[in-house]
Design a protein around this motif. Sequence first.
Motif: not given
Length: 73
Positions: A4-10, A67-71
């Motif tokens: 899962h993508p990291p949350s804002d806190v992460e 920090l780079i989102p998975d595409i």
Amino acid sequence: MSLHPPSDVEIGDIRAQLHELQVEHRDLDLVITHLMLNPPPDDLLVRRLKKRKLVLKDRILLLEQLLIPDIPA
């Protein structure tokens, strides 16, 4: 890596860690340069600092990748 993508806190935690590592990396660079320019250099200390700097660089790259989102392909 998690699925899962990291949350804002992460993301905030990763950015904070990243900043700390970048500052330490930059500081080590200055210390290494100073030691090498002001004889007599402590070769063992310089080697240890350079090794630590490489470890920091690897950790920085890992955190930046988080920090780079998975595409999706």
